[in-house]
Write an enzyme that holds these catalytic residues in place. Structure first.
Site, mmCIF file in Angstrom:
data_model
loop_
_atom_site.group_PDB
_atom_site.id
_atom_site.type_symbol
_atom_site.label_atom_id
_atom_site.label_comp_id
_atom_site.label_asym_id
_atom_site.label_seq_id
_atom_site.Cartn_x
_atom_site.Cartn_y
_atom_site.Cartn_z
ATOM 1 N N TYR A 181 -3.651 4.158 0.310
ATOM 2 C CA TYR A 181 -4.435 4.383 1.837
ATOM 3 C C TYR A 181 -5.176 4.742 1.746
ATOM 4 C CZ TYR A 181 -5.375 6.631 5.927
ATOM 5 O OH TYR A 181 -5.403 7.324 7.322
ATOM 6 N N CYS A 209 0.830 -1.276 0.009
ATOM 7 C CA CYS A 209 0.367 0.075 -0.150
ATOM 8 C C CYS A 209 0.722 1.339 0.255
ATOM 9 C CB CYS A 209 -0.589 0.477 1.636
ATOM 10 S SG CYS A 209 -2.054 1.734 1.694
ATOM 11 N N CYS A 210 0.584 2.376 -0.734
ATOM 12 C CA CYS A 210 1.169 3.404 -1.145
ATOM 13 C C CYS A 210 -0.068 4.395 -0.881
ATOM 14 C CB CYS A 210 2.202 4.031 -2.145
ATOM 15 S SG CYS A 210 1.443 3.938 -3.113
ATOM 16 N N ALA A 211 0.271 6.184 -0.924
ATOM 17 C CA ALA A 211 -0.501 6.763 -0.829
ATOM 18 C C ALA A 211 -2.022 6.243 -1.723
ATOM 19 C CB ALA A 211 -0.387 8.413 -0.629
#
Length: 362
Positions: free
Chosen positions: A125, A96-98
Site C-alpha cells: 500500500y 497487497c499489504c502495508a
C-alpha cells in the site's frame, strides 16, 4: 510470477481498476485504501496489535511465531477460503499489504499451497499511496475551470455530467455545507485523496483540462490536497445563476426528498426518520452563531413545524418556510461576498443550460 511492479505498472494497475486483495488489518484499511481494493485481512485488529506488542517486547522471531499461533486451524482455513474465492472472482488481481512484506508473502505462499498462483504488489500500500500522491501533484498542473454559484444552482450535477468533471463531493460523501453530510460515512483523508487521484488518472488520457466545483479548503472532514488548492486558487471561474424558485426546487429534491428516502432506507422507518430529523437540526445548529441566537431559535422552530407537517403529509415543500430565509439571509450573502473577491477570475455567467452549452462550445 510477476511480483514487482514499476511505478508505471502501478499507474496502469490503478487506471485499469485492477482488483486488489488488501490483507492489512481493518484498522489499517480504514485509514487509507485504494478504490478497487477489498479488505480480506491476514490478521484482525486484535491479532495485529498482539503481534505488534510481541515484536516490541521480544523481537521479530517471537512475533512471527505468535502470528502463526493466532492464525491457524479453522481461522486459517476460513481466511484461505475467503482469499481463494476472491482470487477466483478476480483472476487478474494482486495481493497487497502495508509494504509488500511478510503478510503479502505469507498469503501468497498459503494460496500457492492450494494451487493458486497469485501476484503481490512489491512495496504494498505504501507504494500505491506514494504513486497517488505523485499522480495528483502532476495531474493538477493541467488547466482547471471551476463552476461556482449560490447553493441550489446544480453545480455538482453539472460537474458530474461533464467528461472532464472531477466530482470532489462524490468522493468526499459530503456536499460541502453544514447540511452536506450524506448517509454514507466520509472516507479517511488518504482514501479520499486516493479516489481523487485514480479518477484523474483514468481521465487523463482523454482530457487535457479539469472541471471542478468551486470548493473551500475542505469538504466536510476531507481536506483538498494542497497542490490542488494552489491550482484552484488561480483557476478561471464559470458561474451558474438560476432563478431562486428553480434553486429551491433542486434543494427540495436533494436535501429533503432524497435524504428522507436515504435515511429510511438505511435505518428503517422509525430510526430513519429520527436520523433525518437530527441531520437537519445538526445542520442548522452548526451555523447558529452566525445566524445569531434569536434568529437560530426562530428558524429551528420553523424546522420543527415543517418536520411535523412533513410527517403527516409527506410534503417536503413545507421546509421552504425556513430554507427560503436561510438562503436569503445567510447562504446567498455569504457566497456573493466570496464571489466578489473573485471577479477577475469569472469568464462566464449564465443559467444552468447556458453554462452547459458554454462548456460544449469551449
Amino acid at each position: 510470477m510477476e511480483s514487482t511492479l514499476s511505478a508505471q505498472n502501478i499507474r496502469r494497475l490503478l487506471a485499469n481498476e485492477t482488483p486488489i486483495i488488501d490483507v492489512r488489518a481493518p484498522i489499517e484499511f480504514n485509514q487509507g485504501a485504494m478504490p478497487n481494493a477489498i479488505n480480506l485481512p491476514l490478521m484482525n485488529n486484535e491479532e495485529r496489535a498482539a503481534v505488534g506488542t510481541c515484536y516490541k517486547q521480544h523481537g521479530s522471531q517471537k512475533a512471527v511465531e505468535l502470528g502463526h499461533q493466532l492464525v491457524k486451524g479453522e481461522i486459517k482455513a476460513h481466511r484461505v477460503a475467503a482469499w481463494r474465492e476472491a482470487c477466483e472472482r478476480f483472476p487478474s488481481g494482486f495481493i497487497c499489504c502495508a509494504r509488500g512484506g511478510m503478510r503479502s508473502h505469507i498469503v501468497q505462499k498459503w494460496l500457492a499451497e492450494i494451487g493458486i498462483d497469485y501476484p503481490l504488489i512489491e512495496g504494498g500500500y505504501k507504494a500505491l499511496r506514494q504513486a497517488t500522491i505523485e499522480m495528483t501533484n502532476e495531474l493538477v498542473q493541467r488547466p482547471i475551470i471551476l463552476i461556482g454559484g449560490c447553493t441550489g444552482n446544480g453545480k455538482t450535477t453539472l460537474v458530474r455530467s461533464l467528461p472532464e468533471g472531477i466530482d470532489l463531493e462524490g468522493f468526499a460523501h459530503h456536499r460541502g455545507s453544514s447540511f452536506g453530510r450524506t448517509v454514507e460515512a466520509q472516507f479517511a483523508q488518504a482514501t479520499f485523496e486516493n479516489y481523487l487521484a485514480v479518477d484523474m488518472l483514468k481521465k487523463s488520457s482523454y482530457h487535457s483540462r479539469w472541471v471542478l466545483e468551486d470548493e473551500g479548503r475542505a469538504i466536510g472532514a476531507n481536506g483538498l490536497p494542497e497542490s490542488l488548492r494552489i491550482q484552484m486558487a488561480t483557476a478561471h471561474l464559470v458561474v451558474v445563476d438560476d432563478p431562486f424558485e428553480r434553486r429551491m426546487a433542486r434543494l427540495k429534491e436533494e436535501y429533503f426528498d432524497r435524504m428522507t428516502h436515504d435515511f429510511i432506507e438505511a435505518y428503517g422507518e422509525e430510526k430513519g426518520w429520527q436520523e433525518y430529523s437530527d441531520y437537519l437540526h445538526h445542520g442548522l445548529y452548526a451555523i447558529r452563531r452566525r445566524l445569531g441566537a434569536q434568529r437560530a431559535a426562530e428558524l429551528t422552530q420553523l424546522l420543527d413545524n415543517a418536520l411535523a407537517a412533513q410527517k403527516i403529509s409527506a410534503n417536503t415543500e413545507v421546509h421552504f418556510s425556513w430554507l427560503s430565509p436561510l438562503l436569503k439571509e445567510y447562504y446567498d450573502p455569504m457566497y456573493r461576498y466570496q464571489l466578489s473577491k473573485k471577479q477577475d477570475k469569472i469568464i462566464y455567467t449564465g443559467s444552468y443550460e447556458e453554462v452547459e452549452q458554454w462548456f460544449a462550445n469551449h
